[in-house]
Design an enzyme around this catalytic site. Structure first.
Site, PDB file in Angstrom:
ATOM      1  N   GLU A 129       0.829  -1.189   0.000  1.00 35.95           N
ATOM      2  CA  GLU A 129       0.000   0.000   0.000  1.00 35.95           C
ATOM      3  C   GLU A 129       0.872   1.250   0.000  1.00 35.95           C
ATOM      4  O   GLU A 129       1.994   1.248   0.489  1.00 35.95           O
ATOM      5  CB  GLU A 129      -0.947  -0.023   1.201  1.00 35.95           C
ATOM      6  N   CYS A 142       3.595   8.365   1.354  1.00 37.22           N
ATOM      7  CA  CYS A 142       4.118   7.335   2.256  1.00 37.22           C
ATOM      8  C   CYS A 142       4.273   6.056   1.437  1.00 37.22           C
ATOM      9  O   CYS A 142       3.293   5.534   0.909  1.00 37.22           O
ATOM     10  CB  CYS A 142       3.132   7.150   3.407  1.00 37.22           C
ATOM     11  N   CYS A 149       6.009  -7.542   6.495  1.00 33.44           N
ATOM     12  CA  CYS A 149       7.189  -7.194   7.297  1.00 33.44           C
ATOM     13  C   CYS A 149       7.627  -8.441   8.040  1.00 33.44           C
ATOM     14  O   CYS A 149       6.776  -9.198   8.526  1.00 33.44           O
ATOM     15  CB  CYS A 149       6.834  -6.076   8.291  1.00 33.44           C
ATOM     16  N   CYS A 153       5.825  -6.107  15.368  1.00 33.41           N
ATOM     17  CA  CYS A 153       5.556  -5.206  16.483  1.00 33.41           C
ATOM     18  C   CYS A 153       4.092  -5.427  16.888  1.00 33.41           C
ATOM     19  O   CYS A 153       3.226  -5.550  16.013  1.00 33.41           O
ATOM     20  CB  CYS A 153       5.809  -3.767  16.064  1.00 33.41           C
ATOM     21  N   CYS A 156       1.171  -3.208  15.401  1.00 28.95           N
ATOM     22  CA  CYS A 156       1.194  -2.850  13.975  1.00 28.95           C
ATOM     23  C   CYS A 156       0.470  -3.887  13.124  1.00 28.95           C
ATOM     24  O   CYS A 156       0.730  -5.078  13.214  1.00 28.95           O
ATOM     25  CB  CYS A 156       2.642  -2.705  13.516  1.00 28.95           C
ATOM     26  N   CYS A 391      -0.968   5.442   9.969  1.00 33.09           N
ATOM     27  CA  CYS A 391       0.216   4.669  10.351  1.00 33.09           C
ATOM     28  C   CYS A 391      -0.171   3.330  10.941  1.00 33.09           C
ATOM     29  O   CYS A 391      -1.006   3.260  11.838  1.00 33.09           O
ATOM     30  CB  CYS A 391       0.991   5.374  11.451  1.00 33.09           C
TER      31      CYS A 391
HETATM   32  N1  SAH Z   1       9.026  -0.515   9.755  1.00 37.51           N
HETATM   33  C1  SAH Z   1       9.323   0.844   9.928  1.00 37.51           C
HETATM   34  C2  SAH Z   1       8.520   1.774   9.067  1.00 37.51           C
HETATM   35  C3  SAH Z   1       7.060   1.473   8.875  1.00 37.51           C
HETATM   36  S1  SAH Z   1       5.996   1.744  10.240  1.00 37.51           S
HETATM   37  C4  SAH Z   1       9.182   1.217  11.390  1.00 37.51           C
HETATM   38  O1  SAH Z   1       8.660   0.428  12.155  1.00 37.51           O
HETATM   39  O2  SAH Z   1       9.638   2.286  11.754  1.00 37.51           O
HETATM   40  C5  SAH Z   1       5.843   3.511  10.339  1.00 37.51           C
HETATM   41  C6  SAH Z   1       5.500   4.026  11.724  1.00 37.51           C
HETATM   42  O3  SAH Z   1       4.152   3.697  12.094  1.00 37.51           O
HETATM   43  C7  SAH Z   1       6.390   3.431  12.801  1.00 37.51           C
HETATM   44  O4  SAH Z   1       6.804   4.398  13.722  1.00 37.51           O
HETATM   45  C8  SAH Z   1       5.460   2.446  13.446  1.00 37.51           C
HETATM   46  O5  SAH Z   1       5.880   2.101  14.732  1.00 37.51           O
HETATM   47  C9  SAH Z   1       4.154   3.189  13.425  1.00 37.51           C
HETATM   48  N2  SAH Z   1       2.978   2.356  13.652  1.00 37.51           N
HETATM   49  C10 SAH Z   1       2.833   1.045  13.375  1.00 37.51           C
HETATM   50  N3  SAH Z   1       1.604   0.621  13.738  1.00 37.51           N
HETATM   51  C11 SAH Z   1       0.939   1.684  14.245  1.00 37.51           C
HETATM   52  C12 SAH Z   1      -0.393   1.896  14.738  1.00 37.51           C
HETATM   53  N4  SAH Z   1      -1.280   0.923  14.758  1.00 37.51           N
HETATM   54  N5  SAH Z   1      -0.731   3.131  15.157  1.00 37.51           N
HETATM   55  C13 SAH Z   1       0.156   4.145  15.082  1.00 37.51           C
HETATM   56  N6  SAH Z   1       1.407   4.017  14.604  1.00 37.51           N
HETATM   57  C14 SAH Z   1       1.814   2.801  14.189  1.00 37.51           C
HETATM   58 FE1  SF4 Z   2       7.295  -3.920  10.669  1.00 38.79          FE
HETATM   59 FE2  SF4 Z   2       5.133  -2.666  11.559  1.00 38.79          FE
HETATM   60 FE3  SF4 Z   2       7.168  -3.140  13.221  1.00 38.79          FE
HETATM   61 FE4  SF4 Z   2       7.460  -1.303  11.267  1.00 38.79          FE
HETATM   62  S1  SF4 Z   2       6.029  -1.194  13.015  1.00 38.79           S
HETATM   63  S2  SF4 Z   2       8.909  -2.922  11.868  1.00 38.79           S
HETATM   64  S3  SF4 Z   2       6.200  -2.248   9.642  1.00 38.79           S
HETATM   65  S4  SF4 Z   2       5.866  -4.689  12.226  1.00 38.79           S
END
Ligand code: SAH
Ligand code: SF4
Length: 416
Positions: A129, A142, A149, A153, A156, A391
């Protein structure tokens, strides 16, 4: 070549639990696209098409402008090239962009594209996306670096996707090209320009002025492709989005942070999210491999770091988890001495997620502690929530959670 994934080392038991999914392989299309090649790779492709050595530089220069200033979608538009060369190129190459499988437009003007890439596994296409966020003073795109991934996390959505593969440089650049296509964001020919000139320089006002690599995937686990792709995006004679306007976000792949500074040179954002190793281990499991101290040392030593080039620390606001004022004070202590901005991100829920977003008053109080300590602490306004474009909400349509997975996640949330 892609950065080696520690997950593939059988003896690395701890990291196998952190980076648990295998990478799918990229299947190249029979006729490759020229979109996204570096200048050197483009020169090589021209060699294959019979362009003599001494002409290649000039031809690269011409084609580059057609591709990245004018957004040419057909070789026949390239009127500064001879007809013979155009047809020679068309026989061997395409100007294909990744395919748009779906487009959604939010009530706030945010646009999300579901992008289909070559390749499929068990009938399931590779998809990512890409989101365009218009603001009054800028337009931010973005983009994604991986299908899914390998990390997971806990807050996420992308991390719950099973299918994972690295994007090629062409697919990374292709997202910007495709967004400019959809937004009609190319330089139009001026009557005097004769076609190949015009635009791309100073004073050229484009809708897409900034790029953030904050979509799907961990960019520093796809290092070479991200470096080469962003090199094309930043090229001043083409897409021309300067490195100061490109931000790469990492969850903390410490060994590649210094490399990102020297070899990519874009702005860095680091997903911090917690002030103790104990909590960060849970939220960002990669922390078990690269704990806070190592991560912050890497940030402190980020090449090119200065007050004008600060690191952005991202901090997702999770109600009752990481949002106390003691956390805010600890955060300030943690980043002390690092030229930094702290970006507070209200948690964006997704189906089956086990967290809640902090209350607005709490976010404000948290932000105030940081601001009073001398740091900019903008709260990232959630954009495109109605179309799951904010995000961490990104996840390809084909990978929606099954009912059983949703139940399992809920059960986990209850026992936590
Ligand atoms: N993998 C990279 C970049 C993609 S995520 C990273 O983790 O940094 C981009 C941002 O969105 C990161 O800071 C991530 O922690 C945040 N993010 C992921 N899931 C989220 C959620 N459900 N609500 C708000 N921010 C989120
Ligand atoms: Fe991967 Fe989501 Fe963690 Fe970024 S925040 S490293 S996209 S699992």
């Amino acid at each position: 070549m892609t950065a080696p994934l520690a997950a593939t080392q059988p003896d690395d038991v701890a990291s196998a639990a952190i980076e648990r999914r295998p990478l799918e392989r990229y299947v190249a299309p029979a006729k490759p696209s020229l979109v996204g090649l570096s200048r050197a790779a483009l020169a090589e492709a021209l060699g294959v098409a019979g362009v003599p050595d001494r002409q290649r530089r000039m031809r690269v220069h011409q084609i580059w402008r057609w591709l990245y200033v004018r957004g040419a979608q057909d070789f026949d538009e390239m009127t500064t090239l001879s007809k013979d060369l155009r047809s020679e190129l068309a026989q061997r190459f395409t100007l294909a962009r990744p395919e748009i499988a779906a487009e959604q437009v939010s009530v706030d003007g945010t646009r999300k594209w579901l992008i289909r890439l070559p390749g499929e596994v068990a009938g399931q296409p590779h998809e990512v996306e890409c989101v365009y966020i218009p603001e009054t003073d800028r337009g931010t795109l973005c983009i994604s670096s991986q299908v899914g991934c390998t990390l997971n996390c806990s807050f996420c959505h992308t991390g719950t996707q099973r299918l994972v593969r690295n994007l090629t440089p062409g697919e990374i650049v292709g997202q910007v090209v495709l967004a400019r296509d959809r937004l009609a964001d190319w330089t139009q020919p001026s009557p005097a320009s004769g076609g190949g000139k015009g635009g791309g320089g100073e004073g050229d006002k484009r809708l897409i002025s900034n790029v953030v690599m904050m979509g799907m995937g961990e960019p520093l686990y796809n290092f070479e492709a991200v470096r080469d792709g962003l090199g094309v995006v930043a090229d001043g004679e083409g897409l021309s989005i300067s490195k100061r306007r490109i931000t790469l976000s990492t969850s903390g792949v410490v060994p590649n942070i210094a490399r990102a500074g020297t070899e990519i040179g874009v702005m860095l954002a680091v997903s911090l999210h917690a002030v103790t190793d104990e909590l960060r281990n849970e939220l960002v499991p990669l922390n078990r491999k690269y704990p806070l101290r190592e991560l912050l040392d890497a940030c402190r030593n980020y090449p090119g770091l200065s007050n004008a080039r600060r690191i952005t620390f991202e901090y997702v606001m999770l109600k009752g988890v990481n949002d106390s004022l003691a956390d805010a004070r600890a955060l300030v202590r943690l980043v002390k001495g690092i030229p930094a901005k702290i970006n507070l991100i209200p948690f964006n829920p997704w189906p089956g997620s086990k967290y809640e977003c902090s209350d607005w008053e709490q976010i404000e109080k948290f932000s105030e502690v940081i601001f009073n300590a001398g740091y900019a602490s903008p709260v990232r306004a959630p954009r495109g929530r109605d179309i799951l474009a904010a995000c961490g909400q990104l996840k390809s349509a084909t990978e929606k959670l099954s009912a059983r997975e949703r139940l399992a996640l809920r059960a986990m949330a209850m026992t936590d």
